[in-house]
Design an enzyme around this catalytic site. Structure first.
Site, PDB file in Angstrom:
ATOM      1  N   LYS A 145      10.920 -35.983  33.032  1.00 53.39           N
ATOM      2  CA  LYS A 145      11.507 -35.036  33.990  1.00 53.39           C
ATOM      3  C   LYS A 145      12.884 -34.553  33.530  1.00 53.39           C
ATOM      4  O   LYS A 145      13.598 -35.281  32.840  1.00 53.39           O
ATOM      5  CB  LYS A 145      11.504 -35.703  35.374  1.00 53.39           C
ATOM      6  CG  LYS A 145      12.812 -35.988  35.967  1.00 53.39           C
ATOM      7  CD  LYS A 145      12.770 -36.661  37.291  1.00 53.39           C
ATOM      8  CE  LYS A 145      14.061 -37.489  37.331  1.00 53.39           C
ATOM      9  NZ  LYS A 145      14.481 -38.015  38.564  1.00 53.39           N
ATOM     10  N   LYS A 147      15.056 -47.050  35.875  1.00 57.46           N
ATOM     11  CA  LYS A 147      16.515 -47.187  35.743  1.00 57.46           C
ATOM     12  C   LYS A 147      16.881 -48.552  35.196  1.00 57.46           C
ATOM     13  O   LYS A 147      17.873 -48.680  34.479  1.00 57.46           O
ATOM     14  CB  LYS A 147      17.204 -46.923  37.081  1.00 57.46           C
ATOM     15  CG  LYS A 147      17.246 -45.449  37.427  1.00 57.46           C
ATOM     16  CD  LYS A 147      18.406 -45.091  38.319  1.00 57.46           C
ATOM     17  CE  LYS A 147      18.469 -43.584  38.538  1.00 57.46           C
ATOM     18  NZ  LYS A 147      19.332 -43.207  39.635  1.00 57.46           N
ATOM     19  N   LYS A 199      19.772 -34.893  35.147  1.00 53.72           N
ATOM     20  CA  LYS A 199      21.193 -34.633  34.898  1.00 53.72           C
ATOM     21  C   LYS A 199      21.828 -35.760  34.089  1.00 53.72           C
ATOM     22  O   LYS A 199      22.908 -35.604  33.550  1.00 53.72           O
ATOM     23  CB  LYS A 199      21.941 -34.405  36.210  1.00 53.72           C
ATOM     24  CG  LYS A 199      21.794 -35.491  37.255  1.00 53.72           C
ATOM     25  CD  LYS A 199      22.497 -35.089  38.558  1.00 53.72           C
ATOM     26  CE  LYS A 199      22.272 -36.080  39.669  1.00 53.72           C
ATOM     27  NZ  LYS A 199      21.518 -35.653  40.782  1.00 53.72           N
TER      28      LYS A 199
END
Ligand code: TYM
Length: 343
Positions: A208, A126, A211
């Site tokens: 992966k 992130k 969303k």
């Protein structure tokens, strides 16, 4: 012994193990969230004492539009209900409405090491993705997650594989605290399903399904129309062979589709390979798309009705908040006593 401590012991004595999990309302949920986590929740509601949280405080670690965040909180609650979670049997609540999360999180910050947090792959990913906003919350994110889980004396935590490292921190912190102050927290165990644990992107099967992905072709939304689902599966990346065979390293696209089909139809990898022996990729992809569309259709229909009913959703949240607070307050009070605060 405080009354609060007694409440927790009484809950334990009732004999039902506690399940706890949470999902962030930071986007529309994907097939990955569904197969990795959400789909497993209703299966547990008759046997366990289940608590499911909408983790909106975690979502602030990435910039959010306030109006959209509020809307997504309701959307996620509607989705919990649409998947079959009965608010009478489960505690469904919003993280920020139970202030004990923030409070325990602070305490646990003082029992978690910088070295432990620095090893988290999600933090590394992130911070690379949001290089302009590497905030302290992003770093201490697993501490808040540990606080979520430990507040409810949770025995089992159903999650996808990407959250396993975070759960390990929660276990280590619980253990550390228990050793220092005597048994305070239940040390939680992860519950990770075999095939749905890590659903990959349809176009880039080495990463992966997420969303927050900017390419809509990479993910399937739980609430997506069947035609769109079929179209996306039709375009899913495979490989230059023509064999439906599981090989994560050399055939990541096909292996992902095998996992998805297996998870949806509750078949083993070998059974899926057997079903599609000799089939062409086109045929295989259509079958996977159809299976997914069929599974998600009833969820979407229920979701669309529920999401309109704000008054009902507010009522569920209010009840959830009350029930969650009873459990969380008992744990926090015990922690405050143990560390030497005046309560
Ligand atoms: P979140 O919101 O990213 O994801 C919710 C759940 O979906 C799983 N998941 C997947 N499973 C399989 N394949 C995928 N591609 C995939 N993508 C997501 C996640 O593993 C998760 O189980 N930190 C958590 C939320 C959280 C939490 C908690 C979870 C906050 N507090 C306490 C458990 C217990 C998160 O960001 O999940």
């Amino acid at each position: 012994m405080s009354d609060d401590r007694k409440i927790n012991e009484l809950t334990e004595a009732a004999g039902r193990k506690r399940i706890y999990s949470a999902i962030q309302p930071s986007g529309q949920l994907t097939l990955g969230n569904y197969l990795g986590a959400l789909r497993n929740f209703p299966k547990l509601q008759d046997e366990y004492d289940c608590v499911y949280c909408i983790a909106n405080m975690h979502s602030l670690t990435v910039r959010q539009d306030p109006e959209l965040l509020r809307e997504r909180i309701y959307n996620l609650l509607a989705l919990y209900l649409a998947c079959g979670l009965d608010p009478e049997k489960n505690v469904l609540y919003l993280q920020s409405q139970v202030h004990e999360h923030a409070e325990l999180s602070w305490i646990l910050n003082c029992y978690t090491y910088i070295g432990e947090l620095s090893r988290m792959t999600q933090f590394k990913d992130k911070s690379a993705k949001h290089a302009d906003n590497i905030n302290a919350g992003l770093f201490t994110y697993p501490v808040l997650m540990a606080a979520d889980i430990l507040l409810y004396q949770s025995d089992f935590v159903p999650i996808g594989r990407d959250q396993k490292q975070h759960l390990e921190i929660a276990r280590d912190v619980a253990d550390r605290f228990n050793k220092l102050y005597g048994k305070t927290f239940v040390v939680p165990e992860p519950l990770i399903s075999k095939q749905g644990a890590r659903i990959m992107s349809l176009q880039e099967p080495d990463k992966k399904m997420s969303k927050s992905d900017t390419n809509a072709g990479n993910f399937i939304l739980i609430t997506e129309a069947p035609e769109t689902i079929l179209k996306k599966f039709k375009k899913a990346v495979t490989d230059s062979e023509a064999e439906v065979r599981y090989d994560e390293e050399n055939k990541p696209g096909v292996s992902n589709l095998i996992n998805i089909y297996g998870a949806v139809k509750e078949l083993t990898t070998e059974q899926v390979e057997e079903t599609f022996r000799g089939a062409r990729y086109g045929e295989f992809k259509m079958a996977v798309g159809q299976a997914v569309a069929e599974t998600l259709a009833p969820v979407r229909e229920k979701y669309e009705a529920l999401v309109q009913d704000r008054a009902y959703l507010d009522k569920v949240l209010a009840e959830g908040r009350e029930k969650a607070t009873v459990i969380a307050a008992a744990t926090l009070r015990d922690v405050y006593e143990k560390v030497g605060f005046v309560v």
